[in-house]
Design an enzyme around this catalytic site. Structure first.
Site, mmCIF file in Angstrom:
data_model
loop_
_atom_site.group_PDB
_atom_site.id
_atom_site.type_symbol
_atom_site.label_atom_id
_atom_site.label_comp_id
_atom_site.label_asym_id
_atom_site.label_seq_id
_atom_site.Cartn_x
_atom_site.Cartn_y
_atom_site.Cartn_z
ATOM 1 N N ASP A 134 65.451 46.756 -12.714
ATOM 2 C CA ASP A 134 65.997 47.156 -11.422
ATOM 3 C C ASP A 134 66.350 45.904 -10.634
ATOM 4 O O ASP A 134 65.540 44.983 -10.522
ATOM 5 C CB ASP A 134 64.981 47.989 -10.629
ATOM 6 C CG ASP A 134 64.878 49.404 -11.176
ATOM 7 O OD1 ASP A 134 65.723 49.766 -12.014
ATOM 8 O OD2 ASP A 134 63.962 50.137 -10.762
ATOM 9 N N ASP A 194 70.312 62.257 -14.289
ATOM 10 C CA ASP A 194 68.941 62.498 -13.829
ATOM 11 C C ASP A 194 68.792 64.000 -13.650
ATOM 12 O O ASP A 194 69.606 64.625 -12.969
ATOM 13 C CB ASP A 194 68.697 61.820 -12.468
ATOM 14 C CG ASP A 194 68.870 60.300 -12.539
ATOM 15 O OD1 ASP A 194 68.654 59.737 -13.626
ATOM 16 O OD2 ASP A 194 69.216 59.701 -11.507
#
Lengths: 201, 251
Positions: B11, B130
């Site tokens: 990330d 997702d």
């Protein structure tokens, strides 16, 4: 100029530049036939769709130049496929260097093939120092079948040409610039190739 | 034989890694390039950089990062996070990214998948999805899993494939962060339905979870973040264990 990467608007060229930089060599990008013809080594990259890539080659008059090159030439991925007679992708004619017709994988396997697969039956100085069954990184939906010019094979549903060689022309379906240390060895081997004129006696 | 891929995910915020990492050998724990090099040397098969920054500078800082990664790292990598246009992708690929992942932008504008695939090739278009189980249905969620939609996972994955996606990266929001294993039943159904590769994401906590997702989940690749960053699982050890279970991996 030592090493020229053919720049015709198709391919992940930056990664190839960096791969040679890691070997200590600055590559030159060019679509200029004079610059390409005077290079000691030529890289013919390619990512994307075959018929539009061929169109771009023709726009730069490179379709006639490349088959006439006499110095070592390495086609990578789509570059290698375009060096064959034809491709099923966009049903396009290729450069006719390798006498093979590029075909699409059938749906018995996942398409595109993405990832690391093994190369075997290695039969060229291009693979000097690279072990049989070494892993290389591949991303492709089309393949060149086996033929007289095959210098390495890979299996994916069937056996196909993962590297080709004819005279001064080399091609790899895998991406040596993304294939970790083994890929770097292959690129170094390519740089060791010298232009050897064929004598007519 | 084509091997199963292990993919650490980093990330990124403003060009730096977000979550703390537990690597003693790192000189700068926030430098994504240094971490990427370590993972590449340990045998990671690919890397994913997910940019979660939301600044106006984002486009430039991400492009600069991609350029720095491409210079040092000799394995493929994917860049994702807020990518919404052909121009975004063009820049990232020119800087040396191998693939991009699109998520919310593709749901809002599905034609983006077609445009990217025809311009750059299916091989560089990863559609990230997702999803979470809601009343017995796997529903697609946006904005990092925060916003629910009424779009169903399987129909969206199929549509993404038909529009030209080269891979599907499926994250189960129900499994993400739990360290209890991947959503294998759902992954297997996806993998069998699609003819493009499927990357499993969300839930990695133990070596057996990777084994399970490759065997039961029929995944082509597995992505994880914290188990690698905190060295709970070392990549060389993981791959040796997978090989012992008969799973093809690159060693």
């Amino acid at each position: 100029m030592k090493l020229v990467i053919i720049d015709y608007g198709a391919g992940n060229i930056q990664s190839i530049i960096f791969a040679f930089k890691r070997l200590g060599l600055e590559a030159v990008l060019s679509s200029d036939p004079t610059v390409i013809a005077s290079a000691e080594h030529v890289i013919f990259p390619g990512v994307g769709e075959a018929s539009s890539a061929m169109r771009k080659l023709r726009e730069h008059n490179l379709d006639r130049l490349i088959p006439d090159l006499k110095q070592p030439v390495l086609g990578i991925c789509l570059g290698m496929q375009l060096m064959c007679n034809r491709s099923e992708e966009g049903n396009t004619a290729g450069l006719g260097i390798f006498d093979l017709d590029v075909k699409r994988f059938d749906n018995s396997v996942k398409v595109p093939q993405i990832g690391w697969n093994q190369v075997y039956d290695l039969s060229s100085e291009l693979f000097e120092g690279i072990d049989e069954n070494e892993y290389m990184y591949l991303v492709h939906s089309f393949y060149a079948p086996l033929g007289a010019d095959t210098i390495a094979k890979t299996d994916y549903g069937l056996s196909y040409s993962t590297a080709l060689k004819k005279d001064n022309f080399y091609g790899t379906q895998f991406h040596p610039e993304k294939s970790s240390n083994a890929g770097a060895v292959l690129l170094q081997n390519f740089l060791e190739m010298k232009y050897q004129p064929i004598l007519n006696i | 034989m084509l091997t199963k891929r292990i993919i650490p995910c980093l990330d990124i915020k403003d060009g730096r890694t977000v979550k703390g990492v537990n690597f003693l050998e790192l000189r700068d724990a926030g430098d994504p390039v240094e971490l990427a090099e370590i993972y590449a040397n340990e045998g990671a098969d690919e890397l994913v950089f997910l940019d979660i920054s939301a600044t106006e500078e984002k486009r430039r800082t991400l492009a600069e990062l991609v350029l720095r990664v491409a210079e040092k790292v000799n394995i493929p990598f994917t860049v994702g996070g807020g990518i919404s246009s052909v121009e975004d992708v063009d820049l990232l690929l020119k800087c040396g990214a191998d693939k991009v992942s699109v998520n919310s932008a593709a749901v809002r504008n599905p034609d983006l998948i077609n445009e990217l695939s025809s311009k750059f090739g299916a091989q560089c278009v990863v559609v990230a999805i997702d999803a979470r189980l809601v009343d017995g249905k796997w529903l697609v969620h946006l904005v990092g899993g925060k916003k629910a939609t009424s779009i169903e996972l399987f129909s969206w994955a199929k549509e993404a494939q038909d529009r030209g996606a080269g891979e599907i990266l499926f994250t189960s929001m129900d499994h993400d962060g739990t360290k209890n294993g991947f959503a294998n039943e759902t992954l297997a159904a996806l993998s069998e339905m699609l003819h493009i590769p499927v990357i499993a994401s969300g839930g990695a906590g133990a070596v057996s979870h990777f084994t399970d997702t490759f065997i039961e989940g029929k995944a082509d690749a597995a992505l994880a973040a914290s188990v690698f960053h905190y060295k709970e699982i070392g990549i060389p050890f993981l791959k040796i264990e997978l090989k012992k279970q008969g799973i093809p991996v690159r060693l």
